[in-house]
Design a protein around this motif. Sequence first.
Motif, PDB file in Angstrom:
ATOM      1  N   GLY A  28      13.224-100.976  53.886  1.00 54.21           N
ATOM      2  CA  GLY A  28      12.165 -99.973  53.879  1.00 54.21           C
ATOM      3  C   GLY A  28      11.192-100.316  52.769  1.00 54.21           C
ATOM      4  O   GLY A  28      10.807-101.479  52.613  1.00 54.21           O
ATOM      5  N   GLY A  29      10.817 -99.312  51.982  1.00 57.84           N
ATOM      6  CA  GLY A  29       9.832 -99.529  50.922  1.00 57.84           C
ATOM      7  C   GLY A  29      10.466 -99.804  49.571  1.00 57.84           C
ATOM      8  O   GLY A  29      11.011-100.887  49.344  1.00 57.84           O
ATOM      9  N   VAL A  30      10.421 -98.803  48.687  1.00 64.01           N
ATOM     10  CA  VAL A  30      10.763 -99.029  47.277  1.00 64.01           C
ATOM     11  C   VAL A  30      12.205 -99.508  47.070  1.00 64.01           C
ATOM     12  O   VAL A  30      12.448-100.467  46.330  1.00 64.01           O
ATOM     13  CB  VAL A  30      10.497 -97.748  46.449  1.00 64.01           C
ATOM     14  CG1 VAL A  30      10.856 -97.967  44.999  1.00 64.01           C
ATOM     15  CG2 VAL A  30       9.034 -97.327  46.580  1.00 64.01           C
ATOM     16  N   VAL A  61      14.916 -92.930  58.003  1.00 63.74           N
ATOM     17  CA  VAL A  61      13.518 -93.247  58.293  1.00 63.74           C
ATOM     18  C   VAL A  61      13.105 -94.652  57.858  1.00 63.74           C
ATOM     19  O   VAL A  61      11.948 -95.038  58.026  1.00 63.74           O
ATOM     20  CB  VAL A  61      12.565 -92.187  57.692  1.00 63.74           C
ATOM     21  CG1 VAL A  61      12.760 -90.847  58.390  1.00 63.74           C
ATOM     22  CG2 VAL A  61      12.751 -92.041  56.195  1.00 63.74           C
ATOM     23  N   SER A  62      14.035 -95.445  57.307  1.00 64.07           N
ATOM     24  CA  SER A  62      13.747 -96.876  57.063  1.00 64.07           C
ATOM     25  C   SER A  62      14.689 -97.723  57.908  1.00 64.07           C
ATOM     26  O   SER A  62      14.274 -98.314  58.899  1.00 64.07           O
ATOM     27  CB  SER A  62      13.892 -97.231  55.574  1.00 64.07           C
ATOM     28  OG  SER A  62      12.894 -96.592  54.795  1.00 64.07           O
ATOM     29  N   ILE A  63      15.977 -97.744  57.547  1.00 67.83           N
ATOM     30  CA  ILE A  63      16.947 -98.553  58.309  1.00 67.83           C
ATOM     31  C   ILE A  63      17.115 -97.983  59.726  1.00 67.83           C
ATOM     32  O   ILE A  63      17.162 -98.737  60.706  1.00 67.83           O
ATOM     33  CB  ILE A  63      18.320 -98.580  57.594  1.00 67.83           C
ATOM     34  CG1 ILE A  63      18.178 -99.049  56.140  1.00 67.83           C
ATOM     35  CG2 ILE A  63      19.309 -99.444  58.375  1.00 67.83           C
ATOM     36  CD1 ILE A  63      18.014-100.501  55.922  1.00 67.83           C
ATOM     37  N   GLY A 122      11.113-105.680  58.086  1.00 66.40           N
ATOM     38  CA  GLY A 122      10.530-104.513  57.428  1.00 66.40           C
ATOM     39  C   GLY A 122      10.284-103.354  58.376  1.00 66.40           C
ATOM     40  O   GLY A 122       9.919-103.539  59.544  1.00 66.40           O
ATOM     41  N   ASN A 123      10.447-102.153  57.840  1.00 73.30           N
ATOM     42  CA  ASN A 123      10.196-100.935  58.614  1.00 73.30           C
ATOM     43  C   ASN A 123       8.690-100.731  58.804  1.00 73.30           C
ATOM     44  O   ASN A 123       7.931-100.787  57.840  1.00 73.30           O
ATOM     45  CB  ASN A 123      10.773 -99.736  57.852  1.00 73.30           C
ATOM     46  CG  ASN A 123      10.457 -98.421  58.535  1.00 73.30           C
ATOM     47  OD1 ASN A 123      10.589 -98.299  59.748  1.00 73.30           O
ATOM     48  ND2 ASN A 123      10.034 -97.442  57.757  1.00 73.30           N
ATOM     49  N   THR A 124       8.288-100.477  60.031  1.00 78.05           N
ATOM     50  CA  THR A 124       6.866-100.199  60.292  1.00 78.05           C
ATOM     51  C   THR A 124       6.657 -98.810  60.899  1.00 78.05           C
ATOM     52  O   THR A 124       5.544 -98.474  61.304  1.00 78.05           O
ATOM     53  CB  THR A 124       6.256-101.255  61.249  1.00 78.05           C
ATOM     54  OG1 THR A 124       7.018-101.268  62.464  1.00 78.05           O
ATOM     55  CG2 THR A 124       6.272-102.630  60.624  1.00 78.05           C
ATOM     56  N   ALA A 125       7.732 -98.005  60.933  1.00 80.32           N
ATOM     57  CA  ALA A 125       7.595 -96.679  61.543  1.00 80.32           C
ATOM     58  C   ALA A 125       6.896 -95.675  60.624  1.00 80.32           C
ATOM     59  O   ALA A 125       6.594 -94.560  61.045  1.00 80.32           O
ATOM     60  CB  ALA A 125       8.969 -96.151  61.964  1.00 80.32           C
ATOM     61  N   ASP A 126       6.639 -96.056  59.369  1.00 77.92           N
ATOM     62  CA  ASP A 126       5.863 -95.208  58.438  1.00 77.92           C
ATOM     63  C   ASP A 126       4.368 -95.472  58.579  1.00 77.92           C
ATOM     64  O   ASP A 126       3.563 -94.828  57.906  1.00 77.92           O
ATOM     65  CB  ASP A 126       6.192 -95.540  56.976  1.00 77.92           C
ATOM     66  CG  ASP A 126       7.597 -95.165  56.566  1.00 77.92           C
ATOM     67  OD1 ASP A 126       8.387 -94.777  57.436  1.00 77.92           O
ATOM     68  OD2 ASP A 126       7.897 -95.271  55.362  1.00 77.92           O
ATOM     69  N   ASP A 127       4.015 -96.491  59.372  1.00 83.10           N
ATOM     70  CA  ASP A 127       2.611 -96.918  59.427  1.00 83.10           C
ATOM     71  C   ASP A 127       1.705 -95.805  59.932  1.00 83.10           C
ATOM     72  O   ASP A 127       2.096 -94.980  60.752  1.00 83.10           O
ATOM     73  CB  ASP A 127       2.466 -98.146  60.341  1.00 83.10           C
ATOM     74  CG  ASP A 127       3.211 -99.350  59.800  1.00 83.10           C
ATOM     75  OD1 ASP A 127       3.910 -99.203  58.776  1.00 83.10           O
ATOM     76  OD2 ASP A 127       3.109-100.434  60.405  1.00 83.10           O
ATOM     77  N   PRO A 162       2.790 -98.975  54.823  1.00 82.45           N
ATOM     78  CA  PRO A 162       3.270 -98.745  53.453  1.00 82.45           C
ATOM     79  C   PRO A 162       4.514 -99.556  53.078  1.00 82.45           C
ATOM     80  O   PRO A 162       4.582-100.079  51.958  1.00 82.45           O
ATOM     81  CB  PRO A 162       3.572 -97.243  53.433  1.00 82.45           C
ATOM     82  CG  PRO A 162       2.757 -96.669  54.546  1.00 82.45           C
ATOM     83  CD  PRO A 162       2.705 -97.728  55.595  1.00 82.45           C
ATOM     84  N   ASP A 163       5.479 -99.657  53.977  1.00 81.58           N
ATOM     85  CA  ASP A 163       6.716-100.341  53.585  1.00 81.58           C
ATOM     86  C   ASP A 163       6.516-101.854  53.489  1.00 81.58           C
ATOM     87  O   ASP A 163       7.003-102.491  52.546  1.00 81.58           O
ATOM     88  CB  ASP A 163       7.859 -99.985  54.543  1.00 81.58           C
ATOM     89  CG  ASP A 163       8.376 -98.561  54.307  1.00 81.58           C
ATOM     90  OD1 ASP A 163       7.837 -97.871  53.408  1.00 81.58           O
ATOM     91  OD2 ASP A 163       9.308 -98.135  55.008  1.00 81.58           O
ATOM     92  N   LEU A 164       5.794-102.429  54.445  1.00 78.70           N
ATOM     93  CA  LEU A 164       5.530-103.872  54.357  1.00 78.70           C
ATOM     94  C   LEU A 164       4.763-104.177  53.066  1.00 78.70           C
ATOM     95  O   LEU A 164       5.047-105.159  52.372  1.00 78.70           O
ATOM     96  CB  LEU A 164       4.706-104.357  55.555  1.00 78.70           C
ATOM     97  CG  LEU A 164       5.370-104.310  56.935  1.00 78.70           C
ATOM     98  CD1 LEU A 164       4.397-104.811  58.001  1.00 78.70           C
ATOM     99  CD2 LEU A 164       6.652-105.146  56.965  1.00 78.70           C
TER     100      LEU A 164
HETATM  101 CA    CA Z   1       9.033 -95.896  53.763  1.00 79.92          CA
END
Ligand code: CA
Length: 325
Positions: A8-10, A206-208, A32-37, A47-49
């Motif tokens: 995910g992100g951080v 919401v990431s993995i 990388g997760n792209t579902a936050d885009d 944001p996560d990428l």
């Molecule tokens: Ca995220």
Amino acid sequence: MRIAVLAGGVGGARFLRGLREAFPAAEVSVIGNTADDITLYGLRVCPDLDTVMYTLGGGVHEDQGWGRADETFAVQEELAAYAVQPQWFRLGDRDIATHVVRTQMLDAGYPLSAVTEALCARWKPGVRLLPMSDERVETHVVVDDPDAEGGRRAVHFQEYWVRMHAQPSAYAIVAVGAEQSRPAPGVVEALTSADVVLLPPSNPVVSIGTILAVPGIAAALREAAAPVVGVSPIVAGAPVRGYADKVLAAIGVESSAAAVAVHYGAREHGGLLDGWLVDTRDDAQVAAVRDAGITCRAVPLLMTDVATAAALARDAVDLASGLRR
Ligand code: CA
Ligand code: GDP
């Protein structure tokens, strides 16, 4: 050594920075997760990428964990003066350049995977950064809304997380578009050809969770020849940062290191994990994880700097090495 990591992100980015420090010669592929885009002011934001790219590329705002260092907000202030909405999501001036380049390339017809590779040509993250999918997948969260028909409505993940600070209870988390999506080029190969697969302490839902919702990715993980080892994002019953507890509650999973491991499941029972790391403070949960069929160890899980993240990455690879299948 080939290492594949779902991120995910951080939490993902900090773990990856430690992994690169600990194993500089390893070939690391990051899914990388792209579902936050989200699209803001016509700009496509991932944001996560970007958190992974900026963190590994040396451009991240260190204390915040995301966004650019030395950032200014002149564009956002000018947009606010025009009363352009939304104003709850802040985009910095330096960051905006990334989104301009991305949006231009997407509009020209390049897939997100190619765009990400082009952005990484500047940042040189030292890993192969792959979006989970080139297709659009978007996390929506169902919350109470007295004004809506039926009393509830679905909001974009960013609205729930950033505007609402995940304060309203979430009734459902839906990865819209996931069922029709396909893994981006290289994703399945990265998993099936890896020597080790790692799940960093990224958000399990919401990431993995959204990465795993792309058809074919969970199956590739289950079938991978490599051992799969995860790191708990929950320490002493709470997320280290953010609101993972709120989204875990929405899917009926307790906020504990052991409950997250049981949620992922043991590979020997059709789940995803061979090994799991919990924090030393959660030593008492090791037995429950082992009872679920997952090898478990308690080690320090807090990534306060690159050195502690590197030690954690070493512990994860170490656990995996003992689990060669
Ligand atoms: Ca995220
Ligand atoms: P996001 O997309 O920025 O929310 O980042 P991720 O999904 O990659 O990671 C978020 C998760 O990382 C949160 O649930 C945190 O609890 C976890 N996290 C953040 N810092 C640390 C840390 O130092 N140690 C551990 N174990 N987890 C962490």
